[in-house]
Write an enzyme that holds these catalytic residues in place. Structure first.
Site, mmCIF file in Angstrom:
data_model
loop_
_atom_site.group_PDB
_atom_site.id
_atom_site.type_symbol
_atom_site.label_atom_id
_atom_site.label_comp_id
_atom_site.label_asym_id
_atom_site.label_seq_id
_atom_site.Cartn_x
_atom_site.Cartn_y
_atom_site.Cartn_z
ATOM 1 N N ASP A 1 23.989 88.783 73.188
ATOM 2 C CA ASP A 1 24.083 88.896 74.646
ATOM 3 C C ASP A 1 24.412 90.332 75.052
ATOM 4 O OD1 ASP A 1 23.705 86.116 74.777
ATOM 5 O OD2 ASP A 1 25.866 85.762 74.568
ATOM 6 N N HIS B 1 27.975 81.533 75.064
ATOM 7 C CA HIS B 1 26.742 82.053 74.468
ATOM 8 C C HIS B 1 25.549 81.152 74.776
ATOM 9 C CE1 HIS B 1 24.233 84.324 71.772
ATOM 10 N NE2 HIS B 1 24.067 83.321 70.919
#
Length: 338
Positions: free
Chosen positions: A173, A200
């Site tokens: 990310d 996530h």
């Protein structure tokens, strides 16, 4: 034709990916080394100067991957282990990286992967508890929001859970945020680093663009599209691969990058900070006891969990959407083990 400088660059480990310290080196085990993430991850770890030996395990293919990777001209030793050699693969490992599991396919969310990957991760965690209970465990297997609590609960049942040594790898990310922000800002991603907090998957991913000098200038529709792309960038890859897999190469890069960060901390390097999904007090009062934020890493693993800092109005809305979804994901993992 390659220039001489290009050839030299290809022959050397990537300085952009890895930083090294002069302290002790470490044995690293990869569980799921034969898969789409595991193979390139193993190759990248072979290039890490902090890895003394590399232990590659999978239910199929790991000895072949090990033979292949072992030819790379770095000093670390590599050995592959078959399905019935899990305990042997874990023996002496200081860092254990778990990318094992099935990949996403078109139309699948990370939660769709839960039933299969939850069982795989639970069984691997039980072996870690039995053989290498003091190792740092880095979980890549999706859905991370649920698999990390599964590993924690499994280690806890065995009486060996140390919250300072369990990490969910959310580095992809962060990598995506830097790359995508660099794109809209026409800047080098090395200069557009963004802290990403929360979880996530999807709405649980909260990029703190307001805390970046480049990010704070992005507004309106461009901001909305950028946030969406950071949150759902994995869908781009799944769609582009047309049923043939998910984000494997970029995830392997991110996993190797975070593993190097952990190794540097274990070796005593000061000021090593990275976002990662850990047991955290930041939102525990809202029923979220695992959370990704900037964490200072050291010889004990987690040394300090940093607060997330001031949020913009947009980020506050993102956080309000993140927390209930993340709470559900965490509870799902705990319930699986219970």
């Amino acid at each position: 034709m390659f220039s001489r400088s290009a050839i030299r660059a290809l022959a050397a480990p990537s300085s952009r990916l890895f930083s090294s310290s002069s302290a002790r080196q470490t044995k690293v085990a990869v569980l799921g080394a034969g898969g789409g993430i595991g193979q390139p991850l193993s190759l990248l770890l072979k290039s890490d100067p902090l890895v003394t030996s590399l232990s590659l395990y999978d239910i199929r293919g790991a000895p072949g991957v090990a033979a292949d990777v072992s030819h790379v001209d770095t000093a670390s030793e590599v050995k592959g282990y078959a399905a019935d050699q899990l305990d042997e693969a874990l023996e002496g490992a200081k860092v254990i990286v778990i990318p094992a599991g099935v990949p996403r396919k078109p139309g699948m969310t990370r939660d769709d992967l839960f039933n299969t990957n939850a069982s795989i991760v639970r069984d691997l965690a039980a072996a870690v508890a039995r053989v290498s209970p003091t190792a740092c465990v880095l979980v890549i297997s999706n859905p991370v929001n649920s698999t990390v609590p599964i590993v924690a609960a499994t280690l806890e049942k065995a009486g060996v859970f140390d919250p300072k040594r369990l990490f969910g790898v959310t580095t992809l990310d962060v990598v995506r945020a830097a790359r995508f922000l660099g794109g809209v800002s026409n800047a080098n991603p090395a200069d557009t680093r963004v802290t990403v907090v929360g979880g996530h998957s999807g709405a649980t991913i909260v990029p703190l663009l307001s805390q970046s000098s480049y990010g704070k200038t992005v507004t309106g529709d461009v901001y909305d599209k950028l946030v969406y792309r950071i949150q759902y960038g994995g869908d781009e890859v799944v769609k582009a691969k047309d049923g043939a897999g998910s984000a494997t190469l970029s995830m392997a890069y991110a996993g190797a990058k975070f593993a190097n960060t952990v190794l540097r901390g274990l070796n005593g390097e000061k000021g090593v900070v990275a976002p990662t999904f850990v047991k955290s007090p930041l939102y525990a009062d809202q029923g979220v006891d695992f959370f990704s934020s900037n964490v200072e890493l050291g010889p004990n693993g987690v040394e300090k969990i940093h607060p997330i800092g001031d949020l913009s109005a947009e980020e506050q809305k993102l956080m309000e959407a993140c927390i209930p979804e993340l709470r559900k994901n965490i509870e799902k993992g705990k319930a699986f083990v219970a």
